[in-house]
Scaffold this motif. Structure first.
Motif, PDB file in Angstrom:
ATOM      1  N   LEU A  13       0.842  -1.200   0.000  1.00  0.00           N
ATOM      2  CA  LEU A  13       0.000   0.000   0.000  1.00  0.00           C
ATOM      3  C   LEU A  13       0.876   1.249   0.000  1.00  0.00           C
ATOM      4  CD1 LEU A  13      -2.745   1.421   0.380  1.00  0.00           C
ATOM      5  CD2 LEU A  13      -2.470   1.094   2.846  1.00  0.00           C
TER       6      LEU A  13
ATOM      7  N   ALA B 230     -11.710   2.317   5.312  1.00  0.00           N
ATOM      8  CA  ALA B 230     -12.038   3.450   4.443  1.00  0.00           C
ATOM      9  C   ALA B 230     -11.750   4.770   5.141  1.00  0.00           C
ATOM     10  CB  ALA B 230     -13.505   3.374   4.028  1.00  0.00           C
ATOM     11  N   ARG B 231     -12.058   4.835   6.455  1.00  0.00           N
ATOM     12  CA  ARG B 231     -11.840   6.096   7.175  1.00  0.00           C
ATOM     13  C   ARG B 231     -10.360   6.426   7.340  1.00  0.00           C
ATOM     14  NH1 ARG B 231     -15.645   7.830  12.041  1.00  0.00           N
ATOM     15  NH2 ARG B 231     -17.458   6.497  11.653  1.00  0.00           N
TER      16      ARG B 231
ATOM     17  N   ILE C 251      -7.942   5.674   5.251  1.00  0.00           N
ATOM     18  CA  ILE C 251      -7.473   6.179   3.961  1.00  0.00           C
ATOM     19  C   ILE C 251      -8.037   7.584   3.705  1.00  0.00           C
ATOM     20  CG2 ILE C 251      -7.480   5.772   1.464  1.00  0.00           C
ATOM     21  CD1 ILE C 251      -5.830   3.726   2.968  1.00  0.00           C
ATOM     22  N   ALA C 252      -9.312   7.765   4.015  1.00  0.00           N
ATOM     23  CA  ALA C 252      -9.954   9.063   3.765  1.00  0.00           C
ATOM     24  C   ALA C 252      -9.309  10.162   4.609  1.00  0.00           C
ATOM     25  CB  ALA C 252     -11.447   8.982   4.055  1.00  0.00           C
ATOM     26  N   ALA C 253      -8.691   9.765   5.741  1.00  0.00           N
ATOM     27  CA  ALA C 253      -8.034  10.763   6.595  1.00  0.00           C
ATOM     28  C   ALA C 253      -6.684  11.185   6.007  1.00  0.00           C
ATOM     29  CB  ALA C 253      -7.842  10.203   7.998  1.00  0.00           C
ATOM     30  N   GLY C 254      -6.334  10.626   4.864  1.00  0.00           N
ATOM     31  CA  GLY C 254      -5.083  11.038   4.214  1.00  0.00           C
ATOM     32  C   GLY C 254      -3.872  10.291   4.747  1.00  0.00           C
TER      33      GLY C 254
ATOM     34  N   LYS D 149     -14.118   0.963  -1.157  1.00  0.00           N
ATOM     35  CA  LYS D 149     -15.414   1.358  -0.595  1.00  0.00           C
ATOM     36  C   LYS D 149     -16.412   0.195  -0.550  1.00  0.00           C
ATOM     37  CE  LYS D 149     -16.652   3.332  -5.065  1.00  0.00           C
ATOM     38  NZ  LYS D 149     -16.815   4.571  -5.819  1.00  0.00           N
TER      39      LYS D 149
ATOM     40  N   ASP E  40      -5.348  -1.812   0.158  1.00  0.00           N
ATOM     41  CA  ASP E  40      -5.426  -1.713  -1.291  1.00  0.00           C
ATOM     42  C   ASP E  40      -6.520  -2.602  -1.875  1.00  0.00           C
ATOM     43  OD1 ASP E  40      -3.054  -3.215  -0.204  1.00  0.00           O
ATOM     44  OD2 ASP E  40      -3.125  -4.135  -2.179  1.00  0.00           O
TER      45      ASP E  40
ATOM     46  N   ALA F 193     -14.311  12.879  -4.616  1.00  0.00           N
ATOM     47  CA  ALA F 193     -13.376  13.370  -3.595  1.00  0.00           C
ATOM     48  C   ALA F 193     -13.036  12.257  -2.605  1.00  0.00           C
ATOM     49  CB  ALA F 193     -13.975  14.560  -2.861  1.00  0.00           C
ATOM     50  N   TYR F 194     -13.968  11.325  -2.406  1.00  0.00           N
ATOM     51  CA  TYR F 194     -13.753  10.241  -1.451  1.00  0.00           C
ATOM     52  C   TYR F 194     -12.701   9.264  -1.986  1.00  0.00           C
ATOM     53  CZ  TYR F 194     -14.809   6.198   1.434  1.00  0.00           C
ATOM     54  OH  TYR F 194     -14.719   5.117   2.287  1.00  0.00           O
TER      55      TYR F 194
ATOM     56  N   ARG G 105     -10.737  10.059  -4.326  1.00  0.00           N
ATOM     57  CA  ARG G 105      -9.644  10.911  -4.811  1.00  0.00           C
ATOM     58  C   ARG G 105      -9.290  10.648  -6.257  1.00  0.00           C
ATOM     59  NH1 ARG G 105      -5.758  10.816   0.366  1.00  0.00           N
ATOM     60  NH2 ARG G 105      -7.167  11.955   1.724  1.00  0.00           N
TER      61      ARG G 105
ATOM     62  N   LEU H  64      -4.897  -1.463  -7.485  1.00  0.00           N
ATOM     63  CA  LEU H  64      -3.442  -1.342  -7.482  1.00  0.00           C
ATOM     64  C   LEU H  64      -2.827  -2.209  -8.577  1.00  0.00           C
ATOM     65  CD1 LEU H  64      -1.182   0.043  -5.904  1.00  0.00           C
ATOM     66  CD2 LEU H  64      -1.121  -1.906  -4.378  1.00  0.00           C
TER      67      LEU H  64
ATOM     68  N   PRO I 111      -4.002  15.200  -1.775  1.00  0.00           N
ATOM     69  CA  PRO I 111      -4.339  16.310  -0.874  1.00  0.00           C
ATOM     70  C   PRO I 111      -3.354  17.456  -1.044  1.00  0.00           C
ATOM     71  CG  PRO I 111      -4.129  14.226   0.317  1.00  0.00           C
ATOM     72  CD  PRO I 111      -3.606  13.987  -1.056  1.00  0.00           C
TER      73      PRO I 111
END
Lengths: 496, 496
Positions: free
Chosen positions: A167, A249-250, A252-255, A358, A386, B114-115, B117, B196, B226
């Motif tokens: 990843l 998912a959260r 990854i979504a948090a960057g 997702k 991933d 956006a989710y 990306r 991936l 981001p």
């Protein structure tokens, strides 16, 4: 599993003449043709499919590789290249009247440049041997398939292998700069290079993951990366697989890009815990392993952020490794899932689908629903970050129908992966195992593009034929393609 | 530069019949054939080479792209795809009796997630327009070629464009997940995907950078990343280009991957300073710009580490930007080097070689030595971090011989790049400009592999012919290949 052992399928005269032609160019001890010598090559990690090859060749140099290719070209013998034979999709399964070209004796580290952070190695060098050689310089080779102690870089290139850290660090394709390879026509071609970009077509990525169909690797230049100063892993429990999937998912979504982000379901945790005593929460419906690596400050900050996200996503028990020993213990269960499956079930069938992250929760729920239909248990381990799933279907091949039910169960899981926008293989390759599923994955025009490239590299079609890409005929038989009036669209394609 | 303006080279009847066939399938206003309408398409950014096309087609949908391809296939008309025409190697230069297929009207952002990306865009969408659309979500599209305000994502895919941040964020190939494209045979094929890894051959990388030779892009899925919270840049002076080159090597060797790592020599600094007032140290032999981006803590730490390394490498004056405005000012000189060259010299010739970073100092010294030989000045700006040089040879085409001397100087620089293990183009592509240098870069077997792939995608050879990959005949004429007894090795290859 009780296995039929197929017998050789070639004439003794043919075998003798091919072996003699090879022995004229290579040291005689490098050519094996007695059945007792060729038996060890009859399968790879997909041991349900076995076939001893007619001849095994063990070249020790690029010149000898070219010599093997010349004999096979002149005598029209199909060739199956083979690394360590740890592949899981039958990519290295021999062809009855063919030659297995083993890279086992091409095992030299040619050059290691700590300044440029690259290593030039022969294809038979083991994955872990590269990191061992780089360790004195504080460097390592990032991709770490579970088989890394045994598998070779040539096999990794053939299958585009990943690992639990891909990843953040990428697959083989992201960590190889250059491949030198011999073509069936006797040329030596270099793909890629050390520069960020190069003119001409970028065929390196097409070659990586081509499962031995385009050429024989004779040398690989890999990137080395600095060993992170620290790594720590969080182990978090969830009371449903849906909650675990959403937590992934959260994160990854948090960057955050964790060094590893793995998930195991309860069946898997209960399966491995007695085997490795990793301290897994066997009462949880799902366990996440979430690793951070880097400088001590980076790791501390990232662990804190991940912990907050996991708590917000409903994690129950959360543990953070406080020593390297504890980190290895947390990972030990995940890394030993396959051997553990072998302890509790006579046989298992390891799937390798990918899905958009997702849909993780949806696919997990779908797999659970199908378990009942086939009367078989499925343990789920994933490279969750991933979206690469490894459902392990447990069965007993000695029970009537169980193998068939396991295969049907597996096909249904892969169809579900494709349905949600995923693919039929994440990192194990297509080989012979998933070749029919390719008909579901690709359109005729896309398969034709693959064939076109295959033809460009291998006009006689001798390199690992009938692997990885199904012929249109095969897809027609598989029933996924409409055949009008008995004539295939674009008929006349060669059969690879 | 005084330029000859070539006249059309096709019969009026041919032009009329091709235009009529296209107007039957597309709105008539989408087909241009009057010379006053086709003139604007006669060149791209490599304006020394001009040729008005026979017809220009401006399709507005994938269906219309397929219609253009069908007409050209049926009537055997060569096609040159064109984005914004900002390319620097003549990749979009028209063919006299051909069609230019402009993607200008395929300019819709189809979807922005956006989710996940990702953004799905048509090929005519401008590079910067993607980042503008993503800005409300705190995201952007990373590759930033100097032309990003004008250039299109389709052109970026064709040329595998980079930018000043590609050391950290990668080239187009690292930021595109999927390409949907129309083949000359009328199929629509998707390469890559959001996972991936995928089964089948990975042809996405081969397509990216293929300069319009394999198909017409109809849709691109790009990664969004981001937007970093903070970015700061260090500007450091060195008293020799060798010291500057060594400082670059030391930054990389320290394990730092700057967001940008650019170098300018004194000629460049003196050239741009009067133009932009960036505050450059025009007394320094070389200036380095070294950027860090990320969270405020990360940036502070990385700036401190880079500063220490640069000081240790002998930097004289060091300034760190203290505001976004100051950061943009530091960059303004580098970003305006090309226009500034136009102010002080009637003409300039921009080269685009790459070299292994360790040879930076050696190549810079080599270029300085050759300046005297040709009696021309050369201003050097580089993407130093990834070893991509942009020597700007200053000349006046109105002076006898200067164009020829500039071209010979340029060829010598590229030969030096190849000699130290580099390549003839880093990011501008081969196009028509560097096609002869390809003969020096690649072996016959490698060019054959390229042709094989070209044939697989474009059997009639109508897509952007005679660009990017030289025929073996052309290489023979260029004198880089031995022709035995008047017969080319592997004769009989089609002429693309």
């Amino acid at each position: 599993m009780t296995l039929a052992r197929p017998q050789p399928a070639f004439s003794a005269a043919r075998q003798q003449s091919v072996a003699a032609a090879l022995r004229a160019l290579l040291p005689p001890a490098s050519i094996l043709s007695d059945l007792e010598d060729t038996r060890p090559y009859e399968c790879d990690g997909l041991s349900a499919y076995r076939q001893p090859p007619m001849v095994v060749a063990l070249p020790q140099s690029e010149q000898e590789v070219l010599a093997v290719l010349k004999v096979c070209r002149d005598m029209q013998v199909p060739i199956v290249p083979r690394g360590a034979g740890t592949g899981l999709s039958g990519g290295a399964m021999p062809i009855a009247d063919g030659v297995v070209l083993s890279t086992a004796r091409l095992n030299r580290i040619v050059r290691l440049d700590a300044y440029a952070r690259t290593a030039v190695v022969q294809p038979g060098v083991r994955n872990l041997a590269i990191s061992d050689a780089a360790a004195p310089y504080g460097l390592y080779y990032a991709p770490d398939p579970s088989s890394q102690i045994a598998c070779t870089i040539g096999g990794n290139v053939a299958e585009n292998s990943g690992g639990v850290h891909c990843l953040k660090y990428g697959l083989t394709v992201h960590n190889v700069l250059r491949v030198r390879m011999a073509t069936i026509e006797g040329d030596v071609v270099e793909l890629g290079g050390e520069a960020l970009d190069a003119p001409g077509l970028d065929l390196l990525a097409a070659f990586i993951g081509s499962e031995g169909m385009l050429g024989i690797v004779t040398e690989v230049t890999v990137k080395l990366v600095p060993k992170p100063a620290v790594a720590r892993v969080i182990m978090a429990s969830f009371d449903s697989v849906v909650a675990g999937g959403n937590a992934v998912a959260r994160v990854i979504a948090a960057g955050i890009i964790p060094a590893g982000l793995e998930m195991m379901d309860q069946t898997s945790a209960c399966m491995v815990e007695p085997f490795v005593q990793a301290g897994y929460d066997t009462g949880a419906a799902a366990i996440l392993l979430c690793e951070a690596d880097g400088t001590p400050e980076e790791v501390e900050e990232e662990i804190a952020r991940m912990k907050a996200v996991l708590e917000g996503a409903g994690a129950g028990a959360i543990q953070v490794s406080s020593s390297e020993q504890e980190r290895m213990r947390f990972w030990s269960g995940r890394k030993n899932a396959f051997p553990a499956a072998g302890r509790i079930s006579p046989d298992y069938y390891c799937m390798d689908g990918t899905i958009p992250r997702k849909h993780l929760a949806r696919v997990l729920t779908g797999i659970a629903e199908v378990e009942g239909k086939y009367g078989l248990r499925c343990a789920n381990v994933f490279h969750a970050g991933d979206g690469n799933l490894h459902p392990l279907i447990l069965f007993d091949a000695n029970q009537p129908d169980e193998l068939q039910r396991a295969e049907a169960f597996g096909a249904e899981i892969l169809a579900l992966c494709v349905e949600v926008g995923g693919t039929i293989t994440g990192e194990h390759g297509v080989g012979i195992e998933k070749i029919d599923s390719m008909c579901a994955q690709f359109k005729v025009a896309e398969l034709e593009a693959f064939f076109g490239v295959k033809r460009a590299f291998d006009p006689p079609g001798l390199l690992n034929p009938n692997k990885a890409i199904p012929t249109l005929n095969r897809c027609a038989e598989f029933g996924k393609m409409r055949v009008t009036g008995g004539v295939l669209p674009h008929a006349g394609l060669p059969r690879f």
